[in-house]
Scaffold this motif. Structure first.
Motif, short mmCIF file in Angstrom:
data_model
loop_
_atom_site.label_atom_id
_atom_site.label_comp_id
_atom_site.label_asym_id
_atom_site.label_seq_id
_atom_site.Cartn_x
_atom_site.Cartn_y
_atom_site.Cartn_z
N ALA A 129 0.86 -1.19 0.00
CA ALA A 129 0.00 0.00 0.00
C ALA A 129 0.89 1.23 0.00
CB ALA A 129 -0.92 0.02 1.22
N VAL A 130 0.46 2.25 -0.73
CA VAL A 130 1.19 3.51 -0.72
C VAL A 130 0.24 4.59 -0.21
CG1 VAL A 130 0.63 3.98 -3.16
CG2 VAL A 130 2.57 5.13 -2.08
N ALA A 131 0.73 5.35 0.78
CA ALA A 131 -0.06 6.43 1.38
C ALA A 131 0.57 7.75 0.99
CB ALA A 131 -0.09 6.28 2.90
N ARG A 132 -0.26 8.67 0.47
CA ARG A 132 0.24 9.99 0.06
C ARG A 132 -0.58 11.09 0.71
NH1 ARG A 132 0.21 10.42 -6.20
NH2 ARG A 132 -1.30 8.72 -6.17
N ILE A 133 0.06 12.15 1.10
CA ILE A 133 -0.64 13.30 1.69
C ILE A 133 -1.32 14.07 0.57
CG2 ILE A 133 -0.41 15.47 2.96
CD1 ILE A 133 2.00 14.26 4.40
N THR A 134 -2.65 14.19 0.65
CA THR A 134 -3.41 14.88 -0.38
C THR A 134 -4.03 16.18 0.11
OG1 THR A 134 -5.45 13.67 0.17
CG2 THR A 134 -3.98 12.69 -1.47
N ASP A 135 -4.00 16.40 1.42
CA ASP A 135 -4.52 17.66 1.97
C ASP A 135 -3.76 17.98 3.24
OD1 ASP A 135 -5.99 19.93 2.35
OD2 ASP A 135 -7.78 18.91 3.10
N GLY A 136 -3.07 19.11 3.25
CA GLY A 136 -2.26 19.52 4.38
C GLY A 136 -1.37 20.67 3.99
N PRO A 137 -0.36 21.00 4.78
CA PRO A 137 0.57 22.07 4.45
C PRO A 137 1.24 21.84 3.10
CG PRO A 137 0.86 21.39 6.73
CD PRO A 137 -0.06 20.39 6.10
N ALA A 138 1.48 22.92 2.37
CA ALA A 138 2.04 22.82 1.01
C ALA A 138 3.36 22.06 0.98
CB ALA A 138 2.23 24.23 0.43
N GLU A 139 4.17 22.21 2.03
CA GLU A 139 5.50 21.60 2.01
C GLU A 139 5.47 20.07 2.13
OE1 GLU A 139 4.78 23.12 6.26
OE2 GLU A 139 4.42 23.80 4.19
N VAL A 140 4.35 19.50 2.54
CA VAL A 140 4.29 18.03 2.67
C VAL A 140 3.34 17.39 1.67
CG1 VAL A 140 4.91 18.07 5.11
CG2 VAL A 140 2.48 18.10 4.46
N MET A 141 2.67 18.20 0.86
CA MET A 141 1.72 17.66 -0.13
C MET A 141 2.42 16.68 -1.07
SD MET A 141 -1.50 18.71 -0.01
CE MET A 141 -2.15 18.89 -1.66
N GLY A 142 1.81 15.51 -1.25
CA GLY A 142 2.33 14.51 -2.17
C GLY A 142 3.37 13.58 -1.60
N ARG A 143 3.84 13.84 -0.39
CA ARG A 143 4.83 12.93 0.20
C ARG A 143 4.22 11.54 0.40
NH1 ARG A 143 8.44 16.28 4.64
NH2 ARG A 143 9.16 17.93 3.19
N ALA A 144 5.07 10.53 0.24
CA ALA A 144 4.54 9.17 0.18
C ALA A 144 5.25 8.22 1.14
CB ALA A 144 4.66 8.64 -1.25
#
Length: 386
Positions: A129-144
């Motif tokens: 499973a891969v978890a990605r940040i889709t809503d939060g501070p701009a600097e962490v968006m998309g981190r997986a």
């Protein structure tokens, strides 16, 4: 993203820069579910889909913009919906709203390794499973973060040290169920404080379809089952019929008494069992066991007279009424099918309706939803909200 893992994995191996646009939220009547993705490489080649055509052009442009921005390109979240003012504007004419996360994945990007590992696992049929940040501070968006079935993980979401552990635990729980969807956790890894939204995509081996009875109808059902993304096994006790020549598209052919094979093989909540033998000496011991298993679907072929006789025999060997109520017999939806191919279509239609929560009635004139939330998983590799 993992729905196009095979091609994306080749892009990674070739060292290509690309951007991935992923559906992360759907409201109303959306054509694709969370996890569906469109990817574009630096040469403009595109694979996948996020909307079935409605907003592909606009999303393609967003991917190209992310790549053309070079190292300054950032992950962005874009919302698309229906425009009442201009029916030809970019939007979903079906009336839904979808949120699209666009993430550049460059060859030299620090997070490239997580994407590469996730795509490799999905492409080779491994559970992950891969978890990605889709809503939060701009600097962490998309981190997986990539999570394995044993709970181990690689990559990182940044911020509080508890965040990765909490995210991994949430993703692991969704992986166990073969599900794709969103979860919310706090920035500090708790369920308090400023929330982050994560999209968790689960990649699991293809669900199983086991077809009992090596007949012409089975050959047609094997082809339809493969088209729907199942790993298809054909089982029959008669070696003269259960051959690779007769079933070239089957993943596995087993020559064994059906009930003995079912007793020793692995099944789960996504497994489909289609009993096409309509012969009591095979059907009764097979269904006696099958109806006790936690599988998704059990169907048996035969006329209504055969069905009544089979039910009588099953009751005599101790099958309960509750268990009998799980049996789809006569198998398939009423399509007026005659040929093996038509019959296979009617069986497949019933399987899809059962999995997705559909009614099986014509959509024309009906007031039922076109898209059901039901228990969706991707036949195929990707489990879904479903």
């Amino acid at each position: 993203m993992l729905d196009i893992a095979e091609e994306l994995n080749r892009w990674v191996e070739q060292g290509r820069d690309f951007a991935i646009a992923t559906v992360v939220a759907v409201s109303g009547s959306g054509p694709r579910q969370p996890g569906a993705a469109l990817a574009v490489d630096s040469e403009g080649t595109a694979i996948g889909s996020v909307s079935g055509g409605c907003v592909e052009g606009a999303v393609y442009d967003l991917c190209m913009q992310a790549l053309e921005a070079g190292t300054d390109g950032e992950t962005v979240l874009e919302r698309f919906g229906y425009s009442d003012e201009d029916a030809f504007a970019v939007g979903l004419t079906c009336g839904g709203i979808i949120d699209i996360l666009v993430t550049p994945v460059r060859a030299d990007a620090p997070g490239r390794g997580v994407f590469a590992a996730a795509l490799s696992a999905a492409a080779t049929g491994e559970a992950a499973a891969v978890a990605r940040i889709t809503d939060g501070p701009a600097e962490v968006m998309g981190r997986a973060l990539l999570v394995r079935p044993d709970g181990s993980y690689e990559g990182g979401l940044g911020g509080h040290p508890e965040l990765d552990r909490t995210a991994a635990a949430s993703a692991s729980a969704m992986l166990d169920g073969g599900k794709t969807g969103t979860v919310s956790i706090g920035e500090d890894g708790s369920h308090c404080g400023q929330p982050l939204t994560l999209l968790v995509e689960s990649s699991v081996p293809a669900p199983r379809m086991i077809v009992f009875g090596a007949i012409d109808f089975a050959s047609a059902l094997v082809r339809v089952g493969k088209f729907l993304g199942y790993h298809v096994t054909v089982c029959d006790a008669r070696p003269i019929f259960a051959t690779k020549t007769r079933f070239p598209e089957a993943d596995e052919i087993v020559v064994e008494w059906p009930h003995k094979y079912l007793e020793r093989t692995e099944v789960d909540g996504r497994t489909v069992l289609a009993v096409l033998t309509h012969d009591a000496k095979f059907d009764v011991p097979l269904l006696q066991h099958a109806l006790k298993l936690p599988v998704a679907y059990v169907g048996a072929m035969g006329s209504r007279r055969t069905h009544e006789d089979r039910n009588k025999r099953l009751r005599e060997v101790g099958v309960t009424e509750l268990e009998l109520n799980r049996l789809r017999s006569p198998i398939g939806l009423d399509l007026g099918a005659r040929t093996p191919e038509e019959t296979a279509l009617s069986i497949a239609a019933e399987i899809v309706a059962s999995r997705r929560g559909g009614s099986g009635v014509s959509l024309t004139g009906a007031h039922t939803p076109i898209h059901h939330d039901g228990t969706a998983e991707p036949a195929g590799r990707i489990g879904s909200v479903a």
